[in-house]
Write a protein that holds these residues in place. Structure first.
Motif, PDB file in Angstrom:
ATOM      1  N   MET A 165       7.192  -1.503   9.415  1.00  0.00           N
ATOM      2  CA  MET A 165       7.061  -0.494   8.928  1.00  0.00           C
ATOM      3  C   MET A 165       8.173   1.008   9.135  1.00  0.00           C
ATOM      4  N   VAL A 166       9.062   1.249   8.853  1.00  0.00           N
ATOM      5  CA  VAL A 166      10.000   2.201   9.604  1.00  0.00           C
ATOM      6  C   VAL A 166       9.552   3.969   8.813  1.00  0.00           C
ATOM      7  N   LYS A 167       9.692   4.969   8.886  1.00  0.00           N
ATOM      8  CA  LYS A 167       9.323   6.199   8.900  1.00  0.00           C
ATOM      9  C   LYS A 167       9.385   6.324   8.078  1.00  0.00           C
ATOM     10  N   ASN A 168      10.940   6.633   7.373  1.00  0.00           N
ATOM     11  CA  ASN A 168      11.326   7.127   6.294  1.00  0.00           C
ATOM     12  C   ASN A 168      10.975   6.617   4.910  1.00  0.00           C
ATOM     13  N   GLU A 169      10.185   4.920   5.096  1.00  0.00           N
ATOM     14  CA  GLU A 169      10.135   4.069   3.655  1.00  0.00           C
ATOM     15  C   GLU A 169       8.657   4.812   4.065  1.00  0.00           C
ATOM     16  N   LEU A 170       7.457   4.850   5.045  1.00  0.00           N
ATOM     17  CA  LEU A 170       6.544   5.547   5.038  1.00  0.00           C
ATOM     18  C   LEU A 170       6.803   7.294   4.023  1.00  0.00           C
ATOM     19  N   MET A 171       8.011   7.329   4.572  1.00  0.00           N
ATOM     20  CA  MET A 171       7.079   9.705   3.922  1.00  0.00           C
ATOM     21  C   MET A 171       8.084  10.012   2.200  1.00  0.00           C
ATOM     22  N   PHE A 172       8.950   8.125   1.986  1.00  0.00           N
ATOM     23  CA  PHE A 172       9.654   8.630   0.458  1.00  0.00           C
ATOM     24  C   PHE A 172       9.733   7.733  -0.067  1.00  0.00           C
ATOM     25  N   GLY A 173       9.015   6.762   0.142  1.00  0.00           N
ATOM     26  CA  GLY A 173       9.292   6.102  -1.083  1.00  0.00           C
ATOM     27  C   GLY A 173       7.969   5.172  -2.295  1.00  0.00           C
ATOM     28  N   SER A 174       7.375   4.354  -2.458  1.00  0.00           N
ATOM     29  CA  SER A 174       6.518   4.198  -3.637  1.00  0.00           C
ATOM     30  C   SER A 174       6.470   2.700  -3.402  1.00  0.00           C
ATOM     31  N   PRO A 175       5.055   2.649  -3.965  1.00  0.00           N
ATOM     32  CA  PRO A 175       4.603   3.172  -4.214  1.00  0.00           C
ATOM     33  C   PRO A 175       3.801   3.610  -3.446  1.00  0.00           C
ATOM     34  N   THR A 176       2.540   4.127  -3.848  1.00  0.00           N
ATOM     35  CA  THR A 176       1.458   4.921  -2.317  1.00  0.00           C
ATOM     36  C   THR A 176       0.615   4.007  -1.640  1.00  0.00           C
ATOM     37  N   LEU A 177       0.408   4.580  -0.627  1.00  0.00           N
ATOM     38  CA  LEU A 177      -0.518   3.980   0.080  1.00  0.00           C
ATOM     39  C   LEU A 177      -1.148   4.510   1.298  1.00  0.00           C
ATOM     40  N   ARG A 178      -2.278   4.290   1.107  1.00  0.00           N
ATOM     41  CA  ARG A 178      -3.773   4.827   1.666  1.00  0.00           C
ATOM     42  C   ARG A 178      -3.911   4.372   2.923  1.00  0.00           C
ATOM     43  N   ARG A 179      -3.773   4.898   4.039  1.00  0.00           N
ATOM     44  CA  ARG A 179      -3.771   4.545   5.208  1.00  0.00           C
ATOM     45  C   ARG A 179      -4.676   5.565   6.160  1.00  0.00           C
ATOM     46  N   ARG A 180      -5.465   4.971   7.179  1.00  0.00           N
ATOM     47  CA  ARG A 180      -6.160   5.883   8.088  1.00  0.00           C
ATOM     48  C   ARG A 180      -5.191   6.002   9.220  1.00  0.00           C
ATOM     49  N   ASP A 181      -4.518   7.759   9.075  1.00  0.00           N
ATOM     50  CA  ASP A 181      -3.953   7.937  10.707  1.00  0.00           C
ATOM     51  C   ASP A 181      -4.799   8.012  11.736  1.00  0.00           C
ATOM     52  N   LEU A 182      -4.491   7.241  13.335  1.00  0.00           N
ATOM     53  CA  LEU A 182      -4.908   7.889  14.381  1.00  0.00           C
ATOM     54  C   LEU A 182      -3.560   8.263  15.329  1.00  0.00           C
ATOM     55  N   ASN A 183      -5.013   9.892  16.086  1.00  0.00           N
ATOM     56  CA  ASN A 183      -3.843  10.512  16.956  1.00  0.00           C
ATOM     57  C   ASN A 183      -4.364   9.766  18.011  1.00  0.00           C
ATOM     58  N   ILE A 184      -3.836   9.552  18.756  1.00  0.00           N
ATOM     59  CA  ILE A 184      -3.554   8.899  20.800  1.00  0.00           C
ATOM     60  C   ILE A 184      -4.744   8.873  20.891  1.00  0.00           C
ATOM     61  N   GLU A 185      -5.939   9.564  20.583  1.00  0.00           N
ATOM     62  CA  GLU A 185      -7.203  10.020  20.902  1.00  0.00           C
ATOM     63  C   GLU A 185      -7.745   9.150  20.360  1.00  0.00           C
ATOM     64  N   GLY A 186      -7.171   8.123  19.374  1.00  0.00           N
ATOM     65  CA  GLY A 186      -8.201   7.343  18.662  1.00  0.00           C
ATOM     66  C   GLY A 186      -8.827   7.987  17.485  1.00  0.00           C
ATOM     67  N   ARG A 187      -8.872   9.760  17.031  1.00  0.00           N
ATOM     68  CA  ARG A 187     -10.012   9.661  16.262  1.00  0.00           C
ATOM     69  C   ARG A 187      -8.912   9.800  14.305  1.00  0.00           C
ATOM     70  N   TYR A 188      -9.461   9.685  13.264  1.00  0.00           N
ATOM     71  CA  TYR A 188      -9.398   8.998  12.002  1.00  0.00           C
ATOM     72  C   TYR A 188      -9.148  10.124  11.355  1.00  0.00           C
ATOM     73  N   ALA A 189      -8.041   9.251  10.698  1.00  0.00           N
ATOM     74  CA  ALA A 189      -7.896  11.304   9.573  1.00  0.00           C
ATOM     75  C   ALA A 189      -7.149  10.081   8.013  1.00  0.00           C
TER      76      ALA A 189
END
Length: 323
Positions: A165-189
């Motif tokens: 995946m490409v960063k700009n695709e995640l930011m500006f495209g459609s449809p919406t994709l639900r995702r669980r982001d991880l920080n480098i320490e492994g916590r979810y948001a």
């Protein structure tokens, strides 16, 4: 303190361009900064040029999967699992064979032929852990072309990450994709990203190269982090523009070798916009395109980041920290 993780990556599609001169020149730049990169390779390239792949491993760079052959991953989940499993089997099989043969540049044509034939029929005795200390942990789709079945298939063959995946695709495209982001320490948001969008943002970055200094608020505000595609696979998004767009794309700036420092300046500008804690900046800088003529652009970027709080890692190292 804010830390940005940078991963230098570059695919090998067929292996014809990435000879020892190409790779040694590229690795010399990385070695100067004590950096290891991730190189996704097709099974076809490993089969045709096993000595070059051994050379990559020798210098401590990660080998990831790039498909059995360099064609898009748009099939069913079942078909993609078959292709991915074939990719893994061939790479491990050849690396096992390579580890058991003394390779020299003076090998006779007949010896080389016998060696390649033996590779084709050799089976791995300990599947899942290839010789030369290699473990295939991740994948990047050829031309980044894939579908949602790819993510299920990756988990099905035991791979831990995708970087298609490409960063700009995640930011500006459609449809919406639900995702669980991880920080480098492994916590979810749980956040919302979007896909797909194409290359328009890369065209906008051309304005930066032209000196118009366009600063995108979206890039300042965006968190670009690993995120879970499913319970088994983590996505490590790429950030555009890549070397293909800047050097070879007819809609891009078509930089010549003597202008390659401009490539480093563009990557540095994006890096500055991404200076957020736990952000991830994945660069595509293909050895076969960058080396040796455009390496000064990469060198400019690496030298310019020394004054920032930045960590350079292989993609597998990022994923291992999350697990």
């Amino acid at each position: 303190m804010m830390t940005t993780t940078v991963c230098i990556t570059g695919d090998i599609d067929y292996g014809k361009l990435e000879d020892k001169n190409c790779l040694s020149s590229y690795f010399a730049i990385l070695n100067k900064f004590d950096i290891k990169m991730t190189i996704p390779v097709t099974a076809e390239a490993v089969k045709d040029y096993p000595e070059r792949i051994r050379y990559i491993i020798k210098y401590g760079h990660e080998i990831a999967g790039h498909g059995d052959v360099h064609t898009a991953f748009y099939g069913s989940t079942h078909d993609q699992i078959k292709r991915l499993q074939s990719m893994i089997d061939i790479i491990y099989e050849i690396l096992e064979a390579v580890s058991q043969f003394k390779i020299t540049t003076k090998r006779s044509p007949q010896r080389a032929l016998d060696w390649k034939i033996s590779i084709r029929f050799r089976k791995i005795s300990n599947y899942g852990t290839a010789s030369l200390g290699v473990k295939i942990m991740g994948f990047r789709a050829p031309w980044l072309q894939h579908n949602e079945n790819t993510y299920v298939a990756l988990g099905g063959v035991g791979l831990m990450y995708d970087s298609s995946m490409v960063k700009n695709e995640l930011m500006f495209g459609s449809p919406t994709l639900r995702r669980r982001d991880l920080n480098i320490e492994g916590r979810y948001a749980t956040l919302t990203g979007k896909m797909p969008f194409g290359n328009k943002i890369a065209l906008d970055f051309y304005k930066i190269a032209r000196g118009k200094r366009v600063v995108f608020k979206a890039y300042k505000k965006a968190f670009v982090r690993p995120f879970l595609l499913n319970n088994d696979v983590v996505e490590l998004p790429i950030t555009n523009p890549d070397d293909w767009y800047l050097i070879s794309n007819q809609k891009g700036p078509l930089y010549k070798p003597e202008e390659c420092e401009e490539i480093g300046k563009i990557w540095l500008e994006i890096f500055r916009l991404m200076q957020r804690s736990k952000n991830l900046f994945v660069i595509q800088a293909h050895p076969g395109r960058m080396s040796p003529d455009y390496l000064d652009g990469l060198k400019y970027f690496l030298e310019s980041t020394k004054d920032f709080n930045v960590t350079f890692k292989r993609l597998d190292e990022v994923v291992q920290e999350l697990s």
